[in-house]
Design a protein around this motif. Structure first.
Motif, PDB file in Angstrom:
ATOM      1  N   LYS A 117       0.839  -1.209   0.000  1.00  7.79           N
ATOM      2  CA  LYS A 117       0.000   0.000   0.000  1.00  7.79           C
ATOM      3  C   LYS A 117       0.868   1.251   0.000  1.00  7.79           C
ATOM      4  O   LYS A 117       0.593   2.204  -0.734  1.00  7.79           O
ATOM      5  N   ALA A 118       1.908   1.240   0.808  1.00 10.66           N
ATOM      6  CA  ALA A 118       2.811   2.396   0.859  1.00 10.66           C
ATOM      7  C   ALA A 118       3.506   2.591  -0.486  1.00 10.66           C
ATOM      8  O   ALA A 118       3.610   3.720  -0.988  1.00 10.66           O
ATOM      9  N   ALA A 131       2.525 -11.548  -7.878  1.00  9.19           N
ATOM     10  CA  ALA A 131       3.410 -12.704  -7.743  1.00  9.19           C
ATOM     11  C   ALA A 131       4.569 -12.387  -6.793  1.00  9.19           C
ATOM     12  O   ALA A 131       4.921 -13.214  -5.937  1.00  9.19           O
ATOM     13  N   GLU A 132       5.144 -11.211  -6.930  1.00  7.96           N
ATOM     14  CA  GLU A 132       6.266 -10.796  -6.085  1.00  7.96           C
ATOM     15  C   GLU A 132       5.884 -10.807  -4.600  1.00  7.96           C
ATOM     16  O   GLU A 132       6.681 -11.169  -3.745  1.00  7.96           O
ATOM     17  N   HIS A 133       4.656 -10.410  -4.306  1.00  8.11           N
ATOM     18  CA  HIS A 133       4.202 -10.309  -2.910  1.00  8.11           C
ATOM     19  C   HIS A 133       3.363 -11.506  -2.470  1.00  8.11           C
ATOM     20  O   HIS A 133       2.831 -11.510  -1.364  1.00  8.11           O
ATOM     21  N   GLN A 134       3.238 -12.491  -3.361  1.00  9.38           N
ATOM     22  CA  GLN A 134       2.444 -13.698  -3.090  1.00  9.38           C
ATOM     23  C   GLN A 134       1.014 -13.339  -2.688  1.00  9.38           C
ATOM     24  O   GLN A 134       0.475 -13.828  -1.691  1.00  9.38           O
ATOM     25  N   LEU A 135       0.409 -12.452  -3.486  1.00 10.77           N
ATOM     26  CA  LEU A 135      -0.953 -11.998  -3.279  1.00 10.77           C
ATOM     27  C   LEU A 135      -1.751 -12.252  -4.552  1.00 10.77           C
ATOM     28  O   LEU A 135      -1.186 -12.494  -5.622  1.00 10.77           O
ATOM     29  N   SER A 136      -3.058 -12.173  -4.453  1.00 14.57           N
ATOM     30  CA  SER A 136      -3.886 -12.252  -5.657  1.00 14.57           C
ATOM     31  C   SER A 136      -3.905 -10.880  -6.337  1.00 14.57           C
ATOM     32  O   SER A 136      -3.564  -9.862  -5.719  1.00 14.57           O
ATOM     33  N   LEU A 137      -4.331 -10.862  -7.571  1.00 14.03           N
ATOM     34  CA  LEU A 137      -4.460  -9.588  -8.280  1.00 14.03           C
ATOM     35  C   LEU A 137      -5.468  -8.692  -7.556  1.00 14.03           C
ATOM     36  O   LEU A 137      -5.239  -7.491  -7.410  1.00 14.03           O
ATOM     37  N   MET A 138      -6.561  -9.268  -7.049  1.00 11.02           N
ATOM     38  CA  MET A 138      -7.550  -8.468  -6.322  1.00 11.02           C
ATOM     39  C   MET A 138      -6.927  -7.850  -5.082  1.00 11.02           C
ATOM     40  O   MET A 138      -7.206  -6.691  -4.757  1.00 11.02           O
ATOM     41  N   ASP A 139      -6.069  -8.596  -4.374  1.00 11.51           N
ATOM     42  CA  ASP A 139      -5.365  -8.033  -3.216  1.00 11.51           C
ATOM     43  C   ASP A 139      -4.546  -6.816  -3.628  1.00 11.51           C
ATOM     44  O   ASP A 139      -4.543  -5.794  -2.939  1.00 11.51           O
ATOM     45  N   VAL A 140      -3.849  -6.927  -4.745  1.00 10.94           N
ATOM     46  CA  VAL A 140      -2.999  -5.828  -5.214  1.00 10.94           C
ATOM     47  C   VAL A 140      -3.851  -4.626  -5.609  1.00 10.94           C
ATOM     48  O   VAL A 140      -3.534  -3.486  -5.247  1.00 10.94           O
ATOM     49  N   ILE A 141      -4.936  -4.868  -6.324  1.00  8.93           N
ATOM     50  CA  ILE A 141      -5.824  -3.763  -6.702  1.00  8.93           C
ATOM     51  C   ILE A 141      -6.306  -3.031  -5.453  1.00  8.93           C
ATOM     52  O   ILE A 141      -6.337  -1.806  -5.409  1.00  8.93           O
ATOM     53  N   GLN A 142      -6.649  -3.782  -4.406  1.00  8.29           N
ATOM     54  CA  GLN A 142      -7.138  -3.165  -3.180  1.00  8.29           C
ATOM     55  C   GLN A 142      -6.052  -2.384  -2.445  1.00  8.29           C
ATOM     56  O   GLN A 142      -6.369  -1.580  -1.574  1.00  8.29           O
ATOM     57  N   CYS A 143      -4.793  -2.593  -2.814  1.00  7.38           N
ATOM     58  CA  CYS A 143      -3.690  -1.820  -2.235  1.00  7.38           C
ATOM     59  C   CYS A 143      -3.471  -0.494  -2.965  1.00  7.38           C
ATOM     60  O   CYS A 143      -2.775   0.382  -2.456  1.00  7.38           O
TER      61      CYS A 143
END
Length: 181
Positions: free
Chosen positions: A16-17, A32-44
């Protein structure tokens, strides 16, 4: 809280930062780098960059996209990024699929019941503004994306951008009105 949950929360806070400073980059690579889903990244991403609506609007969104003219459709997997510039064909429901009618470079059969979220996303990418509609499944992975096209000056097509914002605003307003108090 387990270490896995704690690690995910730390990763999300860090991301998020980072994304508050710059929302640029390939979101699937960041996931992939953060081992998150794309939806997780969008929410960041900063909230002003994205609007999420329920997947139940899939058919209506696809029907509207068929009226917008040439768009850029992207399917991004771990193994390939496929891009097609095409009008989104009209479609119809049958046998559990949204069946795209032929006669266009884009054709096929989509599973609307797999789409749980539709995200309207506006953000810079490689120094240029983008506007896309991303269709995500229950695992937070993107089935496909539809990007607003560009004119002869490589600017976003204003007619499509107007449709994009109108559809986003209409669907998000309807979701707000339907939400319980």
């Amino acid at each position: 809280m387990s270490s896995t949950s704690s690690d995910k929360q730390d990763s999300i806070a860090t991301l998020k930062a980072r994304l508050a400073e710059s929302g640029d980059g390939i979101l699937e690579n960041i996931a992939a780098e953060h081992q998150l889903s794309l939806m997780d990244v969008i929410q960041c991403l900063p909230n002003a960059l994205w609007t999420r609506v329920r997947g139940e609007h899939f058919t209506g969104v696809m029907n509207e996209l068929a009226e917008w003219g040439l768009l850029n459709i992207i399917v991004h997997t771990e193994d390939a990024i496929i891009e097609v510039q095409s009008q989104v064909p009209e479609g119809s429901l049958g046998h559990g699929y949204y069946n795209l009618k032929g006669g266009h470079p884009l054709s096929g059969h989509l599973k609307p019941d797999r789409i749980t979220d539709i995200v309207f996303l506006t953000r810079p990418f490689m120094g240029v503004d983008t506007a896309s509609i991303q269709f995500l499944n229950g695992q937070g992975k993107c089935a496909f994306k539809v990007y607003v096209g560009r004119d002869e000056t490589r600017s976003l097509r204003q007619d499509q951008l107007k449709h994009f914002h109108s559809l986003k605003n209409r669907l998000s307003a309807a979701a707000t009105e339907a939400a319980p108090c």
